[in-house]
Design an enzyme around this catalytic site. Structure first.
Site, PDB file in Angstrom:
ATOM      1  N   ASP A  17       0.818  -1.563   0.309  1.00 49.76           N
ATOM      2  CA  ASP A  17       0.129   0.071  -0.267  1.00 49.76           C
ATOM      3  C   ASP A  17       0.680   1.260  -0.172  1.00 49.76           C
ATOM      4  O   ASP A  17       1.830   1.411   0.009  1.00 49.76           O
ATOM      5  CB  ASP A  17      -0.947  -0.079   1.299  1.00 49.76           C
ATOM      6  CG  ASP A  17      -1.945   0.094   0.681  1.00 49.76           C
ATOM      7  OD1 ASP A  17      -2.465   1.985   0.849  1.00 49.76           O
ATOM      8  OD2 ASP A  17      -2.967   0.132   0.553  1.00 49.76           O
TER       9      ASP A  17
ATOM     10  N   ASP B  78      -6.081   4.714  -6.445  1.00 51.35           N
ATOM     11  CA  ASP B  78      -6.673   4.664  -4.837  1.00 51.35           C
ATOM     12  C   ASP B  78      -6.845   6.866  -5.100  1.00 51.35           C
ATOM     13  O   ASP B  78      -6.236   7.036  -5.992  1.00 51.35           O
ATOM     14  CB  ASP B  78      -5.527   5.452  -3.434  1.00 51.35           C
ATOM     15  CG  ASP B  78      -6.156   5.483  -2.550  1.00 51.35           C
ATOM     16  OD1 ASP B  78      -7.322   5.568  -2.322  1.00 51.35           O
ATOM     17  OD2 ASP B  78      -5.449   5.277  -1.553  1.00 51.35           O
ATOM     18  N   MET B  79      -7.277   7.735  -4.556  1.00 49.21           N
ATOM     19  CA  MET B  79      -7.931   9.257  -4.439  1.00 49.21           C
ATOM     20  C   MET B  79      -8.350   9.735  -3.379  1.00 49.21           C
ATOM     21  O   MET B  79      -9.718   9.042  -3.071  1.00 49.21           O
ATOM     22  CB  MET B  79      -8.863   9.006  -6.047  1.00 49.21           C
ATOM     23  CG  MET B  79      -8.890  10.145  -6.537  1.00 49.21           C
ATOM     24  SD  MET B  79     -10.498  11.236  -5.635  1.00 49.21           S
ATOM     25  CE  MET B  79     -10.995  12.362  -7.169  1.00 49.21           C
TER      26      MET B  79
ATOM     27  N   ASP C  51     -12.986   2.459   4.515  1.00 53.98           N
ATOM     28  CA  ASP C  51     -11.513   2.357   5.353  1.00 53.98           C
ATOM     29  C   ASP C  51     -12.287   1.087   6.421  1.00 53.98           C
ATOM     30  O   ASP C  51     -11.498   0.976   7.461  1.00 53.98           O
ATOM     31  CB  ASP C  51     -11.004   3.492   5.399  1.00 53.98           C
ATOM     32  CG  ASP C  51      -9.792   4.108   4.460  1.00 53.98           C
ATOM     33  OD1 ASP C  51      -9.705   2.855   3.572  1.00 53.98           O
ATOM     34  OD2 ASP C  51      -9.585   4.863   4.220  1.00 53.98           O
TER      35      ASP C  51
HETATM   36  C1  DGJ Z   1      -7.084   5.089   1.696  1.00 51.69           C
HETATM   37  C2  DGJ Z   1      -7.483   4.104   1.833  1.00 51.69           C
HETATM   38  O1  DGJ Z   1      -9.062   3.930   1.778  1.00 51.69           O
HETATM   39  C3  DGJ Z   1      -6.795   3.216   2.512  1.00 51.69           C
HETATM   40  O2  DGJ Z   1      -7.012   1.464   2.307  1.00 51.69           O
HETATM   41  C4  DGJ Z   1      -5.839   3.465   2.187  1.00 51.69           C
HETATM   42  O3  DGJ Z   1      -4.970   3.032   0.622  1.00 51.69           O
HETATM   43  C5  DGJ Z   1      -5.008   4.899   2.303  1.00 51.69           C
HETATM   44  N1  DGJ Z   1      -5.918   5.191   1.674  1.00 51.69           N
HETATM   45  C6  DGJ Z   1      -3.384   5.065   1.919  1.00 51.69           C
HETATM   46  O4  DGJ Z   1      -3.081   6.741   1.755  1.00 51.69           O
END
Ligand code: DGJ
Length: 729
Positions: A365, A477-478, A547
């Site tokens: 990640d 991701d964003m 998350d």
């Molecule tokens: C947000 C994502 O939802 C998480 O799983 C993780 O990848 C973080 N960003 C990393 O900054």
């Protein structure tokens, strides 16, 4: 199946499996909406338009055109000529005026479905669907508007979109160009929406319609945590299994609006499309614009049937790529395990342990690039951070591969950190308004993806990474929304195109990525589940749901998500306890059973969790493998509803041929004097007998299982869960 044109009544009957959608050409060339609901034979229903009722028709009373237009159910209403309900189309002409009026010109019907250039959309072979194109024109400015409808043969689905072409010789600006309008003859509906926030996405809300406008929208540049681009209008009595449900899903990932308006005569107008706030699109002579697709699903058998239709459509006609119909590898992601604090040795130690337990892929990640040790740096500098990834990325990936595991990597391609080399070299590549300070969010800015050179540069860095190591999965991701929406590259008259051009830019890069690397599994993510939308499903077969990985919070999040999106697309992981978001302790078994609904994986430091949890992982993976094909291809039935009763939940997956079914039950809270609970199953063959896998001698009829149910006994304690596998005898 078929789309019929009735010459005499000048009406179109668009038929999907059990659904009809009827529209007609009304006097003066207006396109009017006639009916949407249970499938009807091809007959003339245009009397619904009430064209002979005084005083509202030009046929009998041409002196009051405005009253007529303000009550006629319009198929694609425009602004300015007397229809005072909210419109779908508004323009600015060369004189600065907004009035527009569409007249029917012609139509054509053909097999298959056209793609929408640059946009995600459902797809069909020539024999799987039929399409109707209706061409209308605004004669004054020469704007050609083509309404597109596709009926899917095997599904109760009709899709819509709109194509605009400036056929005049002067520029025209679209200031509102929605994708769909649907008129209802009454207002007896509840509006169901999926609302939330970070870590609490897609919570179900249901409220009766009332006079005026009720809407959900996004102006954040993405579909958002706050409102999902999906709405259902359901009859007041509708539940999972009965009543009428009209579902509308928007195949788009940017600003949107979905609005129901109850009008003066207690009718309802529903509109959906790109949010017109801060939107405009200049069409020079000869230029075109396409409004994204709206998927319309009608069910006369409740909300559950509506959801299952969406699931089938998205699984078969939206999701693409090699993982479309495949089990996804069981992965372990190091985010909740390490956050930014990892290096090669740490990741290899996780892979060491994970591979022994049967986990198939390690996803590295955030934090492997630039000099990123926290969320305040390096976005845009997609170069390996050698201090952490000591020995280089290829070495790490090879080591993981040697342990029999695939390797995946995290990117946030749309972002730039102020301290990055990229931002220092190209400060104008970030979205900004000249002369105004830029708002930081999570210490980062958004790159101007309307610019090809920006996308090209980021893609070249991504390619360097992907071409130099055996990477088989990307988590895209964003993590922030757009502020100060302005582009240094767009002329003044096109600045309001930025929001949509940005989304088209994201789609462009995802299309290039998935075309060039067809073997890579792309998982979307946006600060959890802020881009869980049908647009993204066209590029990535799975999306990180939230998350919030707590098993109990996930019950609501996954329930809400399942209203429109298939479980096979829901990113769901088993994480450590106490849960990092809510601090709750739940049994490892329950965390596994809840994650089983989705793509399944682990989000924890497998080297540090309690031994008894670690010991359960091989069995959990076996269970996932055993049921995954049922979960991915079966019919999903919601049984419990945590939004109504938060003490328990249950759901099922039933094979399409009804030969087997999986029931999952979660006792959320132990209750006094409630040591057992009766659960009625759904979707079985009522003429067949079934046995539960662990009691092969006890045969129970489908009728009994569905009407009397099963007794779940010996319930004791909070957060307990059970799985039951029923097999046709
Ligand atoms: C947000 C994502 O939802 C998480 O799983 C993780 O990848 C973080 N960003 C990393 O900054």
């Amino acid at each position: 199946m078929g789309i019929y044109y009735n010459e005499k009544s000048q009406s179109f009957n668009i038929c999907a499996k059990d659904t009809s959608y009827i529209l007609a050409v009304a006097p003066c060339g207006y396109l009017a909406h006639v009916y949407f609901g249970k499938r009807l034979p091809d007959e003339d229903l245009t009397y619904f338009l009430r064209l002979n009722e005084n005083p509202f028709t030009p046929l009998t009373n041409d002196r009051d055109r405005a009253s007529y237009l303000d009550t006629l159910p319009m198929e694609y209403p425009t602004f300015g000529t007397g229809d005072y309900r909210d419109c779908a189309l508004k323009i600015t002409d060369e004189n600065g005026c907004s009035t527009c009026n569409l007249e029917y010109v012609s139509h054509k019907i053909y097999g298959g479905k056209p793609s929408l250039t640059g946009l995600p959309a459902t797809f069909a072979e020539e024999n799987e669907a039929q399409t109707l194109e209706i061409e209308c024109v605004d004669k004054a400015v020469g704007l050609k508007v083509t309404l597109l409808y596709t009926a899917f043969e095997d599904l109760d689905v009709i899709t819509r979109s709109v194509r605009f072409k400036n056929c005049g010789d002067k520029p025209v600006t679209l200031t509102k160009a929605l994708s769909a309008c649907v008129e209802f003859d009454d207002c007896g509906y509840d509006m169901i929406t999926l609302n939330g926030s970070w870590a609490r996405e897609r919570q179900v809300e249901r409220a009766p319609l009332h006079h005026g406008k009720q809407l959900i929208d996004s102006m954040r540049g993405e579909s958002s945590h706050q409102n999902n681009p999906f709405v259902a209008l359901v009859s007041h009595n509708a539940d999972e299994d009965s009543g009428e449900a009209y579902g509308f899903g928007f195949v788009y990932s940017g600003n949107f609006i979905a609005q129901a308006e109850v009008t003066q005569h207690k009718k309802t107008r529903f509109i959906m499309g790109i949010n017109h706030a801060d939107f405009s699109w200049l069409l020079e002579s000869g230029e075109e614009f396409i409004a994204p697709e709206v998927v319309m699903v009608y069910s006369c058998r409740g909300i559950g049937k509506m959801s299952r239709t969406f699931h089938d459509l998205y699984r078969q006609h939206l999701i693409r790529g090699q993982y479309k119909d495949k089990r996804r590898p069981v992965l372990i992601n190091n985010w909740e395990a390490t956050y930014f604090d990892f290096n090669t040795e740490k990741l290899i130690s996780i892979a060491d342990e994970a591979s022994k337990l049967g986990i198939e892929m390690l996803v590295m990640d955030d934090g492997w690039f630039g000099h990123r040790d926290s969320d305040n740096s390096s976005l845009g500098d997609w170069f390996v951070y050698e201090k952490k990834i000591n020995g280089g990325l290829k070495h790490l990936v090879d080591e993981v591969n040697k342990r029999g595991m695939k390797f995946g990597i995290w990117f946030e391609p749309e972002m730039v950190s102020p301290d990055s080399e990229l931002f220092k070299a190209h400060p104008d590549w970030a979205i900004q308004v000249k002369g105004r300070p830029m708002t930081l969010c999570r210490e980062q800015y958004v790159l101007d993806y309307s610019r090809k050179e920006v996308r090209d540069y980021i893609y070249s860095l991504m390619r360097n990474i992907l071409d130099n190591a055996n990477i088989e999965c990307i988590k895209w991701d964003m993590n922030r929304q757009i502020t100060e929406a302005g582009s240094a590259a767009l002329p003044k008259e096109r600045q309001k195109e930025l929001w949509h051009r940005y989304v088209l830019g994201v789609y462009d890069l995802m299309e290039r990525l998935t075309t060039d690397y067809p073997y890579i599994l792309l998982e979307n993510c946006s600060g959890g589940g802020a881009r869980f939308d049908a647009g993204m499903l066209y590029y990535s077969p799975q999306i990180w749901c939230s998350d919030d990985t707590d098993a109990i919070e996930r019950l609501k999040i996954q329930y809400g998500t399942s209203l429109c999106y298939p479980c096979s697309a829901m990113g769901a992981h088993v994480s450590d306890c106490p849960n990092h978001t809510v601090g709750r302790n739940t049994p490892f078994e329950t965390r596994g059973n809840v994650a089983l609904v989705g793509t399944f994986g682990y989000e924890l430091d497998v080297t540090r969790i309690p031994q008894q949890d670690r010991d359960m992982i091989p069995k959990q993976i076996e269970t996932f493998n055993k049921y995954n094909s049922l979960v991915r291809t079966g019919d999903h039935y919601r049984i419990g509803n945590m939004f109504k009763d938060n003490t328990w939940d249950a759901w099922m997956f039933t094979a399409k041929d009804k030969s087997e079914a999986l029931l999952e039950f979660v006792q959320v809270l132990g209750r006094p004097n409630e040591r057992s609970r009766r659960i009625k199953l759904k979707g079985l063959d009522e003429n067949a007998y079934y046995y539960e896998e662990n009691a092969p001698d006890v045969k129970i009829s489908g009728t009994a299982l569905m009407n009397a149910g099963i007794n779940i006994a010996n319930l004791w304690g909070d957060y307990q869960s059970r799985l039951y596998h029923f097999i046709k005898a």
